[in-house]
Write a protein that holds these residues in place. Sequence first.
Motif, PDB file in Angstrom:
ATOM      1  N   LEU A  29       0.820  -1.201   0.000  1.00 52.93           N
ATOM      2  CA  LEU A  29       0.000   0.000   0.000  1.00 52.93           C
ATOM      3  C   LEU A  29       0.859   1.259   0.000  1.00 52.93           C
ATOM      4  N   LYS A  30       1.928   1.247   0.788  1.00 53.71           N
ATOM      5  CA  LYS A  30       2.778   2.430   0.932  1.00 53.71           C
ATOM      6  C   LYS A  30       3.711   2.636  -0.257  1.00 53.71           C
ATOM      7  N   ASN A  31       3.713   1.675  -1.182  1.00 52.26           N
ATOM      8  CA  ASN A  31       4.595   1.785  -2.342  1.00 52.26           C
ATOM      9  C   ASN A  31       3.842   1.704  -3.675  1.00 52.26           C
ATOM     10  N   GLY A  32       2.521   1.813  -3.621  1.00 51.23           N
ATOM     11  CA  GLY A  32       1.736   1.882  -4.844  1.00 51.23           C
ATOM     12  C   GLY A  32       1.534   0.577  -5.565  1.00 51.23           C
ATOM     13  N   LEU A  33       1.790  -0.553  -4.882  1.00 54.99           N
ATOM     14  CA  LEU A  33       1.563  -1.877  -5.468  1.00 54.99           C
ATOM     15  C   LEU A  33       0.210  -2.381  -4.975  1.00 54.99           C
ATOM     16  N   LEU A  34      -0.713  -2.646  -5.897  1.00 57.76           N
ATOM     17  CA  LEU A  34      -2.050  -3.061  -5.518  1.00 57.76           C
ATOM     18  C   LEU A  34      -2.104  -4.559  -5.248  1.00 57.76           C
ATOM     19  N   THR A  35      -2.580  -4.955  -4.074  1.00 61.27           N
ATOM     20  CA  THR A  35      -2.817  -6.363  -3.751  1.00 61.27           C
ATOM     21  C   THR A  35      -4.306  -6.618  -3.824  1.00 61.27           C
ATOM     22  N   VAL A  36      -4.692  -7.575  -4.649  1.00 65.27           N
ATOM     23  CA  VAL A  36      -6.103  -7.897  -4.866  1.00 65.27           C
ATOM     24  C   VAL A  36      -6.392  -9.279  -4.294  1.00 65.27           C
ATOM     25  N   ARG A  37      -7.310  -9.339  -3.343  1.00 64.79           N
ATOM     26  CA  ARG A  37      -7.715 -10.620  -2.751  1.00 64.79           C
ATOM     27  C   ARG A  37      -8.968 -11.144  -3.447  1.00 64.79           C
ATOM     28  N   LEU A  38      -8.851 -12.319  -4.034  1.00 64.57           N
ATOM     29  CA  LEU A  38      -9.997 -13.014  -4.613  1.00 64.57           C
ATOM     30  C   LEU A  38     -10.106 -14.380  -3.945  1.00 64.57           C
ATOM     31  N   ASN A  39     -11.222 -15.068  -4.131  1.00 58.41           N
ATOM     32  CA  ASN A  39     -11.319 -16.389  -3.526  1.00 58.41           C
ATOM     33  C   ASN A  39     -10.477 -17.398  -4.305  1.00 58.41           C
ATOM     34  N   GLN A  40     -10.250 -18.544  -3.706  1.00 54.95           N
ATOM     35  CA  GLN A  40      -9.332 -19.519  -4.294  1.00 54.95           C
ATOM     36  C   GLN A  40      -9.805 -20.011  -5.659  1.00 54.95           C
ATOM     37  N   GLU A  41     -11.116 -20.122  -5.847  1.00 56.66           N
ATOM     38  CA  GLU A  41     -11.634 -20.570  -7.143  1.00 56.66           C
ATOM     39  C   GLU A  41     -11.352 -19.540  -8.227  1.00 56.66           C
ATOM     40  N   GLN A  42     -11.502 -18.272  -7.905  1.00 58.02           N
ATOM     41  CA  GLN A  42     -11.232 -17.214  -8.876  1.00 58.02           C
ATOM     42  C   GLN A  42      -9.741 -17.137  -9.200  1.00 58.02           C
ATOM     43  N   VAL A  43      -8.914 -17.262  -8.178  1.00 58.90           N
ATOM     44  CA  VAL A  43      -7.467 -17.254  -8.399  1.00 58.90           C
ATOM     45  C   VAL A  43      -7.069 -18.429  -9.288  1.00 58.90           C
ATOM     46  N   ALA A  44      -7.641 -19.595  -9.023  1.00 63.11           N
ATOM     47  CA  ALA A  44      -7.337 -20.787  -9.820  1.00 63.11           C
ATOM     48  C   ALA A  44      -7.752 -20.600 -11.271  1.00 63.11           C
ATOM     49  N   GLU A  45      -8.864 -19.945 -11.495  1.00 64.76           N
ATOM     50  CA  GLU A  45      -9.338 -19.715 -12.863  1.00 64.76           C
ATOM     51  C   GLU A  45      -8.415 -18.743 -13.606  1.00 64.76           C
ATOM     52  N   ILE A  46      -7.994 -17.680 -12.930  1.00 64.18           N
ATOM     53  CA  ILE A  46      -7.044 -16.743 -13.550  1.00 64.18           C
ATOM     54  C   ILE A  46      -5.724 -17.455 -13.833  1.00 64.18           C
ATOM     55  N   MET A  47      -5.294 -18.281 -12.894  1.00 66.05           N
ATOM     56  CA  MET A  47      -4.064 -19.049 -13.068  1.00 66.05           C
ATOM     57  C   MET A  47      -4.172 -19.940 -14.301  1.00 66.05           C
ATOM     58  N   ARG A  48      -5.283 -20.625 -14.427  1.00 65.30           N
ATOM     59  CA  ARG A  48      -5.486 -21.531 -15.573  1.00 65.30           C
ATOM     60  C   ARG A  48      -5.472 -20.757 -16.883  1.00 65.30           C
ATOM     61  N   ARG A  49      -6.202 -19.674 -16.936  1.00 60.84           N
ATOM     62  CA  ARG A  49      -6.282 -18.893 -18.175  1.00 60.84           C
ATOM     63  C   ARG A  49      -4.931 -18.299 -18.557  1.00 60.84           C
ATOM     64  N   SER A  50      -4.172 -17.853 -17.561  1.00 64.90           N
ATOM     65  CA  SER A  50      -2.873 -17.257 -17.869  1.00 64.90           C
ATOM     66  C   SER A  50      -1.869 -18.286 -18.373  1.00 64.90           C
ATOM     67  N   LYS A  51      -2.083 -19.552 -18.031  1.00 60.82           N
ATOM     68  CA  LYS A  51      -1.227 -20.623 -18.537  1.00 60.82           C
ATOM     69  C   LYS A  51      -1.644 -21.057 -19.940  1.00 60.82           C
ATOM     70  N   GLU A  52      -2.946 -21.067 -20.193  1.00 61.70           N
ATOM     71  CA  GLU A  52      -3.457 -21.627 -21.435  1.00 61.70           C
ATOM     72  C   GLU A  52      -3.603 -20.605 -22.564  1.00 61.70           C
ATOM     73  N   ILE A  53      -3.791 -19.333 -22.218  1.00 58.72           N
ATOM     74  CA  ILE A  53      -4.061 -18.305 -23.228  1.00 58.72           C
ATOM     75  C   ILE A  53      -2.827 -17.426 -23.419  1.00 58.72           C
ATOM     76  N   GLU A  54      -2.324 -17.382 -24.611  1.00 56.24           N
ATOM     77  CA  GLU A  54      -1.158 -16.546 -24.926  1.00 56.24           C
ATOM     78  C   GLU A  54      -1.513 -15.074 -24.745  1.00 56.24           C
ATOM     79  N   ASN A  55      -0.605 -14.336 -24.108  1.00 59.73           N
ATOM     80  CA  ASN A  55      -0.790 -12.894 -23.907  1.00 59.73           C
ATOM     81  C   ASN A  55      -2.082 -12.597 -23.128  1.00 59.73           C
ATOM     82  N   TYR A  56      -2.366 -13.437 -22.153  1.00 63.73           N
ATOM     83  CA  TYR A  56      -3.578 -13.257 -21.353  1.00 63.73           C
ATOM     84  C   TYR A  56      -3.454 -12.000 -20.496  1.00 63.73           C
ATOM     85  N   GLN A  57      -4.482 -11.145 -20.568  1.00 61.94           N
ATOM     86  CA  GLN A  57      -4.454  -9.872 -19.870  1.00 61.94           C
ATOM     87  C   GLN A  57      -5.670  -9.700 -18.972  1.00 61.94           C
TER      88      GLN A  57
END
Length: 210
Positions: free
Chosen positions: A116-144
């Motif tokens: 927080l004091k250095n401008g880096l945003l930490t976003v808390r999501l539930n484990q299922e949402q994190v897992a889905e983002i993890m999966r998409r970032s592995k499977e989709i090229e240039n996932y944003q």
Amino acid sequence: MQPFRKHTGVVVPLDKVNVDTDQIIPKQFLKRIERTGFGEFLFYDWRFSGDGKEFGKKIGDFVLDAPRYAKASILVAGKNFGCGSSREHAVWALADFGFRVVIASSFADIFANNSLKNGLLTVRLNQEQVAEIMRRSKEIENYQLNVDLETLRVEDGRGFTTTFAMDEFSRHCLLNGLDDIGLTLQHEAEIAAYEAKHPACAEMKVILAG
């Protein structure tokens, strides 16, 4: 401190839990007194062989070194990210490497506060949402992902969308780029008025400045 409002960036998956600050930036690189220059040592023990950079050789199989993630600015990781010591250098290293957002299901409290004091945003999501983002970032090229602090929303334009929570004080600080010094300077007029009424404060200020 750089304000944070909206950010769109490539996502890199760090599929590990309990990533501690000594893994983020090993202790041998804490000798610098500046906040910059730590990025090249980020996750050093996972990226290099050898005991020192002059002897170390990049292993090449760590996810951050994969060409497809070369421009990543959003890191998604497992639970309890940033545990371990209270070293602020861990946040400096992530920011210096180019990260603006870290997403996980949980963070160590001190790491989150340092972020927080250095401008880096930490976003808390539930484990299922994190897992889905993890999966998409592995499977989709240039996932944003698009991360919007103004609306507290994360979305990828591919069907994934969710909101996240943040206390209003932290949100205010990030939106306006206010660290502890910035928060204090918001009351500069009141501080000056107080000093004007108390000559001893003005004299001490001159002594410290001289």
